[in-house]
Design a protein around this motif. Structure first.
Motif, PDB file in Angstrom:
ATOM      1  N   GLN A   1     -11.114   8.382  -7.635  1.00  0.00           N
ATOM      2  CA  GLN A   1      -9.747   7.989  -7.982  1.00  0.00           C
ATOM      3  C   GLN A   1      -8.782   9.169  -8.045  1.00  0.00           C
TER       4      GLN A   1
ATOM      5  N   ASP B   1     -16.722   7.786  -8.278  1.00  0.00           N
ATOM      6  CA  ASP B   1     -15.400   7.868  -8.918  1.00  0.00           C
ATOM      7  C   ASP B   1     -14.432   8.718  -8.105  1.00  0.00           C
TER       8      ASP B   1
ATOM      9  N   GLU C   1      -9.125   5.492  -4.447  1.00  0.00           N
ATOM     10  CA  GLU C   1     -10.552   5.225  -4.290  1.00  0.00           C
ATOM     11  C   GLU C   1     -10.823   4.283  -3.121  1.00  0.00           C
TER      12      GLU C   1
ATOM     13  N   GLY D   1      -4.566   5.654  -8.556  1.00  0.00           N
ATOM     14  CA  GLY D   1      -5.969   6.055  -8.512  1.00  0.00           C
ATOM     15  C   GLY D   1      -6.837   4.996  -7.855  1.00  0.00           C
ATOM     16  N   TYR D   2      -6.542   3.726  -8.122  1.00  0.00           N
ATOM     17  CA  TYR D   2      -7.280   2.650  -7.466  1.00  0.00           C
ATOM     18  C   TYR D   2      -7.044   2.696  -5.951  1.00  0.00           C
TER      19      TYR D   2
END
Length: 359
Positions: free
Chosen positions: A244, A242, A78, A74-75
């Motif tokens: 992610q 957000d 993003e 997820g990081y």
């Protein structure tokens, strides 16, 4: 300099290095209570004159190492969104002044424009029709410019199965069934019988749902709901945060997820036709052709499964909190009701009946 790992690492020398100007002092305060990441407001003073702002929003990974490892993809998603995607779409997002991430995704940093005094949407209270209209227009700015563009398959950090990936869809179906069981066990009798049955049935149909309409896709936010939207105090502008859970898939999944989880059910039922029409007109303004309103409505009905799907998936593998549990119950109740009222399960089963690849 190394990627900052904690708020204590957000020092004046570090900020000077990434902004390429001399920062004299910094003051760091937390923003929000994110469970999968940590956001801080950094107040900076400078040695000389500068056009840079005095505050920034800085995103770091969660301070729990176990969470970092679990959410590393997820990081990566993003950071990839801000570096490779944001400039190519029209969805309003914070300006990104610096980004960096380790090869394993466990450490990252984003230096973003501070949007204060913008206000986060309230997931529990639900949104107004004016806020919903802003959200729908912003969403079209993501979907329209990326509509059916094959180059987005080259992104390396797509979270959900890509259209046409049958093996990934099958695997996600298995994970979803497990997530439904975990979610129901954790919620116990706090979830009603009707919603329990809807959730179990919905999560058993994730594989054919993901395989339906593979030829119609765009970039997806994935978790497009009120908690991830910031509204200016006058409610004339919205910014989406957000990123992610960026994915590729049926565009209306984002739309239906938003309306199902962010509007009170009685409100959604009376305004969703108008919101779908507004969305359809907006994506067409970005050059989408061959997509009529009735098809958009059917995609919306199909996309409603995103609500119980993502809600249960996120809850089953996250740490429980009082507000988090209340929010999940609210979102599941709203989402399952939308699935029933829109006939989403029947729509998916009609795809199963007509397609050998999803039977």
């Amino acid at each position: 300099m190394t990627i900052p790992r904690t708020p204590a690492d957000l020092t004046a020398p570090w900020l000077s290095s990434v902004l390429d100007t001399e920062v004299t002092t910094v003051a760091v305060t937390p923003i929000g209570t994110g469970q999968t990441g940590a956001t801080y407001r950094v107040h900076a003073t400078y040695t000389g004159a500068t056009t840079l702002p005095s505050t920034f929003a800085v995103k770091l990974p969660a301070q729990d190492d176990a969470v970092r490892e679990r959410v590393a993809l997820g990081y990566k998603s993003e950071v990839e969104f801000y570096t490779a995607v944001s400039a190519e779409v029209a969805v309003p997002v914070p300006a990104c002044l610096h980004s960096e991430i380790s090869s394993d995704g466990g450490d990252f940093v984003l230096v973003l424009a501070d949007l204060a005094p913008a206000e986060q949407g309230d997931q529990l209270a639900g949104c107004t029709l004016e806020e919903a209209a802003l959200a729908v227009d912003a969403l079209a700015g993501l979907h329209g410019p990326s509509w059916c563009a094959p180059r987005w398959f080259e992104l390396t950090s797509i979270i959900m199965p890509k259209p046409g990936d049958e093996a990934a869809a099958t695997g996600m179906g298995e994970v979803s069934a497990m997530a439904a069981t975990i979610t129901l066990d954790r919620l116990g009798d706090r979830i009603g019988d009707a919603d329990r049955e809807t959730l179990l049935t919905s999560m058993s149909l994730v594989t054919p749902w993901l395989q339906a309409e593979p030829g119609r896709y765009s970039l997806l936010h994935g978790d497009y709901r009120l908690d991830n939207l910031l509204f200016d105090p006058q409610r004339t502008h919205v910014t989406v945060v957000d990123w992610q859970t960026v994915g590729l898939g049926l565009p209306a999944r984002d739309l239906a997820y938003f309306t199902a989880t962010s509007l009170l059910p009685q409100t959604r039922a009376t305004v969703e036709r108008d919101l779908v029409a507004r969305y359809h007109a907006a994506v067409c303004r970005y050059g989408v052709t061959g997509y009529d309103l009735e098809t958009c409505w059917q995609d919306y009905r199909l996309g409603a499964l995103q609500a119980p799907f993502l809600t249960a998936l996120g809850f089953a593998f996250s740490t429980s909190t009082d507000r988090g549990d209340e929010m999940i119950l609210t979102m599941l109740s709203r989402g399952c009701r939308a699935v029933r009222e829109l006939g989403t399960i029947e729509v998916i089963r009609s795809y199963q009946a007509s397609s050998p690849t999803t039977a």
